[in-house]
Motif scaffolding. Sequence first.
Motif, mmCIF file in Angstrom:
data_model
loop_
_atom_site.group_PDB
_atom_site.id
_atom_site.type_symbol
_atom_site.label_atom_id
_atom_site.label_comp_id
_atom_site.label_asym_id
_atom_site.label_seq_id
_atom_site.Cartn_x
_atom_site.Cartn_y
_atom_site.Cartn_z
ATOM 1 N N PRO A 260 1.912 5.087 0.555
ATOM 2 C CA PRO A 260 1.536 6.057 1.588
ATOM 3 C C PRO A 260 0.325 6.852 1.116
ATOM 4 O O PRO A 260 0.346 7.462 0.055
ATOM 5 N N SER B 164 -0.906 4.291 10.941
ATOM 6 C CA SER B 164 0.219 3.790 10.150
ATOM 7 C C SER B 164 0.973 2.700 10.906
ATOM 8 O O SER B 164 1.487 1.755 10.311
ATOM 9 N N THR C 49 0.851 -1.185 0.000
ATOM 10 C CA THR C 49 0.000 0.000 0.000
ATOM 11 C C THR C 49 0.885 1.234 0.000
ATOM 12 O O THR C 49 1.768 1.386 0.836
ATOM 13 N N ASP D 177 -1.230 -0.462 10.959
ATOM 14 C CA ASP D 177 -1.299 -1.015 9.603
ATOM 15 C C ASP D 177 0.031 -1.627 9.177
ATOM 16 O O ASP D 177 0.106 -2.259 8.133
ATOM 17 N N GLU E 190 2.751 0.019 8.341
ATOM 18 C CA GLU E 190 3.513 0.812 7.366
ATOM 19 C C GLU E 190 4.943 1.021 7.854
ATOM 20 O O GLU E 190 5.881 1.031 7.057
#
Lengths: 258, 258
Positions: free
Chosen positions: B8, B34, B6, B37, B39
């Motif tokens: 940003p 974030s 994914t 998730d 990230e």
Amino acid sequence: MATELTLPADDALQPGALLAGPLYVEVKKRVMRSLTDGEWPQGAPIPSEAQLAQRYAVSVGTVRKAIGELVAERVLVRQPGRGTFVASHNRDYMLEAFFHIVDERGHKEFPASKLLTFRQAKADPLSAKYLRLAKDDRVFQFENLLHLQGKPVIFDRIRVPQAVFPDFDEDVFRQRDMTIFGLYQARHGVTVTRLEEWIRAANADDRLGRLLDIEPGAAVLRIERVAYTYDRTPVEFRERFVDTRSHAYLNLLGMKKT
Amino acid sequence: MATELTLPADDALQPGALLAGPLYVEVKKRVMRSLTDGEWPQGAPIPSEAQLAQRYAVSVGTVRKAIGELVAERVLVRQPGRGTFVASHNRDYMLEAFFHIVDERGHKEFPASKLLTFRQAKADPLSAKYLRLAKDDRVFQFENLLHLQGKPVIFDRIRVPQAVFPDFDEDVFRQRDMTIFGLYQARHGVTVTRLEEWIRAANADDRLGRLLDIEPGAAVLRIERVAYTYDRTPVEFRERFVDTRSHAYLNLLGMKKT
DNA sequence: TTCGATTTGTTCGTATGTATT
DNA sequence: TAATACATACGAACAAATCGA
């Protein structure tokens, strides 16, 4: 004769001054000094951020950073729209900040306190160690029984240096209508901001068993607690015994509220 | 097919956006999202403050306020000159942040851990209550004996929801070379940030007496501990028994360091 | 009740210092 | 040395809460 009222010193910080660390740390130190000197008594508002900025000749942001840390350390309390106040050790504050005994549902309740004994003595080894006293230094020792929900749950044996609280006597404690920390603050300007609690399990002796209405030999919490003031001087040593049959010591980590 | 990585998101905050509270709180929420998730994985640096300011279309000061609170909550760690990192549950961190058992001098030591039992089971009533499970939900239960200074001092009975850690088995715990919280984080992205500890006194039963080398019936600390992740979901319930003959649970209040 | 003054809270932008690589 | 990142400091503006006139 010197003036009785000390005027606010001109503590404007000079641009060329030699500073150990950041500017806001210096501001913090000066605010603390005003507190220990009694310039701003407990419960009273300190000057506004704008006024402090002018007084120290720094920006408002720098003052806010300094004040913010003192608020985090529970020395000051901010109230939007009203001002910033010297933390007052009233019941709610004490319950919120320093009291950890809760019932089965996690609820706190202000304990009813009963003074059992009061005497003067030389510092015993344990008190001397925690209060950093010589073995001939004198202390006040008093014992309290605390009730929660009508039942005796906590027994406290408290020792404070006579040097710190010279004019204490039994009546002061019998007649107090505030918390013990509130008494320290109101009568001697001693504000407790740091606590150190050593928690162990122990067996109740006969006397404790009678006091807490528990069988002798039963397991209880034994907490050794040292209370420190602004400048990290130890001002109280407390041995606390807790009956945890229907209560617990609750410690929350990494949580802002409750 | 959806892309695996994914990108940003464009989470620039619009000037006209409807916000519940202050802007920095919104920034905080987005940083937390974030994190959950994935990230930014554990131990990795997050974007610099300037980059985050640009990404969210806010000032650096607003980012700093948001990051500052996450650092205070131990979610992130700042290192001047290097960057800001996702807190990693290595041994030092765990000792510093979550471990409270100290020796007589107040010193902490990393405990040596030995896995005693491991099994699957339905949630017992206590676990169900603290982990918010239905009584048919399944949990992993395992027991650890922790040694300090070569002697058994702590016995842990740990329960975690199988729903949260689906692929755990005994080997995972036997072969781990990191802390238990580190395992949660490395294998499942579950980071513990909040703890709730209910401390009571209890009497050791026969088995505990044998394990901790203490007389049956002796007083020990009994700690019920719930661990919560970012979003306040309970992820672990631990019953801990501590022999406090030569150790103590140390709680420091109102202190920044140690 | 309304209004205005005061105080803290939030946000912005900028500049400079210090630590790390 | 240079570039990068966080830390500190400044000043300004507006919002929100409080309180008394």
